[in-house]
Design a protein around this motif. Structure first.
Motif, PDB file in Angstrom:
ATOM      1  N   LEU A 204       0.823  -1.211   0.000  1.00 10.62           N
ATOM      2  CA  LEU A 204       0.000   0.000   0.000  1.00 10.62           C
ATOM      3  C   LEU A 204       0.853   1.256   0.000  1.00 10.62           C
ATOM      4  O   LEU A 204       0.338   2.356   0.079  1.00 10.62           O
ATOM      5  CB  LEU A 204      -0.892   0.015   1.237  1.00 10.62           C
ATOM      6  N   GLY A 205       2.153   1.089  -0.045  1.00 11.13           N
ATOM      7  CA  GLY A 205       3.007   2.264  -0.009  1.00 11.13           C
ATOM      8  C   GLY A 205       3.019   2.934   1.350  1.00 11.13           C
ATOM      9  O   GLY A 205       3.357   4.107   1.464  1.00 11.13           O
TER      10      GLY A 205
ATOM     11  N   ILE B 255      -0.739   6.866  -4.108  1.00  9.12           N
ATOM     12  CA  ILE B 255      -2.109   7.392  -4.169  1.00  9.12           C
ATOM     13  C   ILE B 255      -2.932   6.628  -5.202  1.00  9.12           C
ATOM     14  O   ILE B 255      -4.080   6.258  -4.955  1.00  9.12           O
ATOM     15  CB  ILE B 255      -2.078   8.901  -4.498  1.00  9.12           C
TER      16      ILE B 255
ATOM     17  N   LYS C  29      -3.831   3.323  -3.778  1.00  9.00           N
ATOM     18  CA  LYS C  29      -4.845   3.404  -2.729  1.00  9.00           C
ATOM     19  C   LYS C  29      -6.236   3.651  -3.286  1.00  9.00           C
ATOM     20  O   LYS C  29      -7.230   3.366  -2.622  1.00  9.00           O
ATOM     21  CB  LYS C  29      -4.479   4.515  -1.739  1.00  9.00           C
ATOM     22  N   ARG C  30      -6.316   4.212  -4.490  1.00  2.34           N
ATOM     23  CA  ARG C  30      -7.638   4.375  -5.118  1.00  2.34           C
ATOM     24  C   ARG C  30      -8.237   3.029  -5.470  1.00  2.34           C
ATOM     25  O   ARG C  30      -9.437   2.882  -5.543  1.00  2.34           O
ATOM     26  CB  ARG C  30      -7.507   5.205  -6.402  1.00  2.34           C
ATOM     27  N   LYS C  31      -7.380   2.061  -5.757  1.00  2.00           N
ATOM     28  CA  LYS C  31      -7.890   0.777  -6.259  1.00  2.00           C
ATOM     29  C   LYS C  31      -7.923  -0.300  -5.193  1.00  2.00           C
ATOM     30  O   LYS C  31      -8.503  -1.349  -5.417  1.00  2.00           O
ATOM     31  CB  LYS C  31      -6.989   0.301  -7.389  1.00  2.00           C
TER      32      LYS C  31
ATOM     33  N   TYR D  11      -8.162  -1.565   2.085  1.00  2.00           N
ATOM     34  CA  TYR D  11      -7.329  -2.232   3.086  1.00  2.00           C
ATOM     35  C   TYR D  11      -8.017  -2.203   4.431  1.00  2.00           C
ATOM     36  O   TYR D  11      -8.498  -1.168   4.872  1.00  2.00           O
ATOM     37  CB  TYR D  11      -5.967  -1.531   3.157  1.00  2.00           C
TER      38      TYR D  11
ATOM     39  N   ASN E 220     -12.585   9.273  -1.021  1.00  2.00           N
ATOM     40  CA  ASN E 220     -12.302   8.603  -2.277  1.00  2.00           C
ATOM     41  C   ASN E 220     -13.024   9.263  -3.447  1.00  2.00           C
ATOM     42  O   ASN E 220     -13.108   8.693  -4.525  1.00  2.00           O
ATOM     43  CB  ASN E 220     -12.696   7.130  -2.186  1.00  2.00           C
ATOM     44  N   GLY E 221     -13.570  10.433  -3.191  1.00  2.00           N
ATOM     45  CA  GLY E 221     -14.169  11.190  -4.277  1.00  2.00           C
ATOM     46  C   GLY E 221     -15.607  10.819  -4.587  1.00  2.00           C
ATOM     47  O   GLY E 221     -16.149  11.245  -5.602  1.00  2.00           O
TER      48      GLY E 221
ATOM     49  N   LEU F 291     -15.291  -1.631   1.218  1.00  2.00           N
ATOM     50  CA  LEU F 291     -16.054  -1.795  -0.017  1.00  2.00           C
ATOM     51  C   LEU F 291     -16.624  -0.492  -0.556  1.00  2.00           C
ATOM     52  O   LEU F 291     -17.012  -0.427  -1.713  1.00  2.00           O
ATOM     53  CB  LEU F 291     -17.188  -2.798   0.201  1.00  2.00           C
TER      54      LEU F 291
ATOM     55  N   LYS G  38     -15.409   2.221  -1.457  1.00  4.77           N
ATOM     56  CA  LYS G  38     -14.733   2.853  -2.588  1.00  4.77           C
ATOM     57  C   LYS G  38     -14.785   1.989  -3.839  1.00  4.77           C
ATOM     58  O   LYS G  38     -14.259   2.349  -4.858  1.00  4.77           O
ATOM     59  CB  LYS G  38     -13.296   3.208  -2.208  1.00  4.77           C
ATOM     60  N   ARG G  39     -15.446   0.853  -3.755  1.00  2.00           N
ATOM     61  CA  ARG G  39     -15.526  -0.096  -4.864  1.00  2.00           C
ATOM     62  C   ARG G  39     -14.138  -0.427  -5.399  1.00  2.00           C
ATOM     63  O   ARG G  39     -13.780  -0.075  -6.517  1.00  2.00           O
ATOM     64  CB  ARG G  39     -16.417   0.443  -5.980  1.00  2.00           C
ATOM     65  N   PRO G  40     -13.389  -1.145  -4.586  1.00  2.00           N
ATOM     66  CA  PRO G  40     -12.005  -1.409  -4.953  1.00  2.00           C
ATOM     67  C   PRO G  40     -11.885  -2.549  -5.949  1.00  2.00           C
ATOM     68  O   PRO G  40     -12.855  -3.270  -6.195  1.00  2.00           O
ATOM     69  CB  PRO G  40     -11.377  -1.817  -3.620  1.00  2.00           C
ATOM     70  N   GLU G  41     -10.720  -2.655  -6.539  1.00  2.19           N
ATOM     71  CA  GLU G  41     -10.455  -3.799  -7.408  1.00  2.19           C
ATOM     72  C   GLU G  41      -9.775  -4.911  -6.627  1.00  2.19           C
ATOM     73  O   GLU G  41      -9.843  -6.074  -6.990  1.00  2.19           O
ATOM     74  CB  GLU G  41      -9.556  -3.374  -8.571  1.00  2.19           C
TER      75      GLU G  41
ATOM     76  N   LEU H 222     -13.358  -9.558  -7.715  1.00  2.00           N
ATOM     77  CA  LEU H 222     -12.471  -8.890  -6.776  1.00  2.00           C
ATOM     78  C   LEU H 222     -11.282  -9.786  -6.425  1.00  2.00           C
ATOM     79  O   LEU H 222     -11.464 -10.973  -6.199  1.00  2.00           O
ATOM     80  CB  LEU H 222     -13.251  -8.635  -5.496  1.00  2.00           C
TER      81      LEU H 222
END
Lengths: 335, 338
Positions: A52-53, A74, A77-79, A82, A106-107, A151, A153-156, A188
């Motif tokens: 995650l950097g 960054i 972290k959008r995708k 965690y 997350n916008g 969930l 942020k609808r992550p990949e 996912l």
């Protein structure tokens, strides 16, 4: 694997002279559930932080969705969603407010975040507690809220560090079912670290045994079990109606079946070790001899055994073990 | 957890994060949340009560003897009614800007001492850092939200003061007074900003909130109570008074002591506010008789006063930025674990 979602290349992290993660290579494909297993202090969390950097690797590269997590955290972290092992929330805010805040970060626009938050709280079984402050939440409730937060942020990719800690058994099953469902239906990619072997076994497509900073073994459970229990991968127990004599006349015949390696007879229970699986032949043999078979139970080696056997074979921690044993002895003697 | 409502997750498009938040929106989201937190907290209510109490106390005292102050023909500043409201006192209670010298640090420290470490202790920092938020934006948002609050608070108080003055005395306010009072407010906000950034720095450097609060209060106490004593002792030890022969040496000596004292932010603040609120103050250092010769005791124009306080203001700003830069340096590459 052509386009791995998580691709760790020679990842190394040193704290002073201690190598927490040592030249780790790992690929996880899209839609896969990967279980990272290991004893405490094996470097699981450090590996996750590098993905995650959140911490910089000493050397090597962590690519997530093809993006370097160290130089471009960054975007990663959008995708990636965690969930840390001890998840905390703003205690003066309600569950929903916490979720909406994460969503907005997350916008996700406010009203959309609100809607998603409510849906997700229903999904994780916290629908009734949406407007309660998180300060009254139990550990398990926080864990569920943590999943909802991941969930929103609808992550990949989702990375879960000890996700089932503190959840009741029924909850754990639901939790794991949900994770599996998400992975299957939404494609996912999931990476979860745990030392609850049963749970990992329930959901993971592939597991990696991680100890002393290194990936010791990796593959699906079937493969791992084959690699470690090459001699006796399967154990078949057959129960018959009548107790058998110790010197049973057909025992030699049973031994002569191909792949059967050994057997033990205790009254009406016959335990047969074989490799590969020879259950049908064995059952046929019993039926042919006119015995009343009451039950056939095939035991495949599970993660528990794999884990146990692995650490028995390799004695990774034998120093630490001995030390704790001697401390234990001293303590007992004093009493 | 049921199969039914998985639609919640997939509704709309696929799971792809179609929304890319840029750093300004996340900054605003954090500022919004921090301000809400502050406003809802007991801490701010207590500070607000304390500040309002001192402000109205000081205002009451100065309103009581405003008549005698304004009719004092000896005082070149007597025409500035509203500045007098802020600075005059009957001796029983210090005026508001002197109070602010003590209260400003308290305000800054209280709003910032647990900015980062409380989040870390609650396990929210790692969650926050797993979101697409730049680390510097987080520190910036934390200080910005506190400064917006402090600024609003100070401007409200000052406008209340002007309103009360207009209502009670009926004297129209001079534009130059408005300028001076607003500049004073800005200086006060910058002063609080310095203490805020110092306490945020401590909140990053120390893991425990109690430690960071103590460290910040320690620095504050050192500068308000001990610094002057220490400086005087040290200077007296290194340059005994007997060695000073001429007047020029005396001036140089005083100048030096004053300059060392100006390392303390409270000294800079009191210099700046005194000059701004008392237009007749024309220099902050000692002046010789030659310099004073022929000078008519009259108020300085606003721009001249501003020139006098310029070094003070830049000093405060520089100290603020220094703290901020160091917090940034500490926080940027830190490993965050729960």
């Amino acid at each position: 694997m052509e386009n791995p979602v998580i691709d760790l290349k020679g990842l190394t992290k040193c704290y002073g002279s201690l190598k927490a993660v040592d030249d780790l290579n790992l690929k996880v494909e899209k839609g896969e559930i990967f279980g990272l297993l290991g004893p405490n202090g094996a470097g699981k969390t450090t590996t996750i932080l590098m993905m995650l950097g959140l911490t910089e690797p000493t050397s090597g590269k962590a690519l997530v969705c093809g993006i370097d997590a160290t130089t471009n955290p960054i975007l990663v972290k959008r995708k990636v969603g965690y969930m840390p092992d001890s998840v905390g929330f703003y205690e003066n805010m309600t569950a929903l407010e916490n979720l909406v805040y994460t969503g907005k970060l997350n916008g996700v626009p406010g009203n959309e975040a609100h809607r998603r938050g409510l849906d997700l709280l229903d999904l994780v079984g916290l629908g009734d507690s949406a407007n309660k402050r998180t300060s009254v939440f139990s550990r398990g409730m926080k864990q569920r809220l943590g999943l909802a937060e991941v969930l929103i942020k609808r992550p990949e990719v989702i990375i879960l560090d000890e996700p089932t800690l503190g959840i009741d058994p029924a909850g754990v099953k639901e939790f794991l079912d949900l994770i599996r469902q998400l992975s299957r239906e939404q494609g996912l990619t999931v990476l979860l670290s745990s030392h609850h072997l049963h749970q990992v076994q329930m959901v993971c497509d592939r597991v990696g045994i991680f100890a002393a900073g290194k990936m010791q073994m990796e593959g699906n459970i079937h493969k791992l079990s084959q690699a470690l229990f090459a001699d006796d991968s399967y154990s078949v127990s057959i129960t018959v109606r009548e107790p058998l004599p110790a010197s049973w006349e057909h025992s030699d015949g049973l031994r002569n079946i191909r792949d059967v390696q050994g057997l033990r007879i205790t009254e009406n229970l016959v335990q047969i070790a074989c490799s590969p699986d020879a259950t049908p032949d064995i059952v046929r043999f019993f039926v042919a001899k006119g015995l009343d078979v009451m039950g056939v139970h095939k035991r495949e080696f599970g993660l528990d055994e794999i884990y146990q056997k692995y650490f028995d074979n390799h004695l990774i921690e034998h120093n630490a073990d001995e030390k704790s044993r001697s401390i234990f002895k001293r303590y007992i003697n004093k009493k | 957890m049921p199969m039914k409502s998985l639609a919640a997750f997939s509704k709309g498009t696929s799971i792809k994060s179609e929304l890319a938040a840029d750093s300004t929106t996340t900054f605003r989201v954090v500022v919004d949340k921090e301000m809400t937190d502050h406003i809802r907290s007991w801490r701010l209510i207590l500070l607000l009560a304390l500040l309002a109490l001192t402000f109205f106390g000081a205002l009451y005292v100065s309103l009581n003897n405003i008549r005698s102050v304004v009719s004092n023909a000896q005082d070149p500043d007597s025409t500035f009614l509203y500045l007098k409201l802020l600075t005059s006192t009957d001796g029983a209670m210090p005026p508001f800007h002197v109070f602010l010298n003590f209260l400003g640090p308290l305000l800054g420290i209280a709003l910032g001492f647990d900015a980062i470490n409380s989040e870390q202790n609650n396990g929210t920092l790692i969650r926050l850092m797993a979101q697409p938020v730049y680390r510097d934006n987080l520190i910036l948002a934390k200080s910005a939200s506190a400064l917006i609050l402090v600024g609003t608070l100070f401007f409200t108080l000052v406008l209340l003061m002007i309103g009360a003055g207009l209502y009670i005395t009926g004297v129209l306010i001079e534009p130059v007074e408005v300028l001076r009072i607003f500049t004073f407010t800005v200086v006060a906000v910058v002063y609080v900003g310095f203490w805020l950034s110092l306490s945020i720095l401590f909140s990053i450097a120390f893991k425990q909130t109690a430690t960071s609060a103590l460290a910040a209060i320690g620095v504050w106490l050192f500068f308000t109570v001990f610094y002057q004593i220490v400086v005087n002792l040290a200077v007296a030890a290194f340059i005994p008074r007997q060695t000073i022969q001429t007047e020029a040496e005396m001036v140089g000596y005083n100048e030096m002591v004053l300059n060392i004292l100006r390392l303390a932010p409270s000294q800079l603040f009191s210099d700046a506010t005194t000059t701004l609120l008392m237009p007749s103050v024309r220099s902050l250092g000692p002046m010789t008789m030659e310099q004073m010769a022929g000078a008519i005791p009259s108020p300085l124009p606003f721009t001249e006063s501003l020139m006098v306080v310029c070094p003070q203001l830049s000093g405060l700003l520089a100290a603020t930025f220094l703290c901020f830069a160091y917090s940034y340096y500490l926080f940027m590459r830190r490993e965050i674990r729960s």
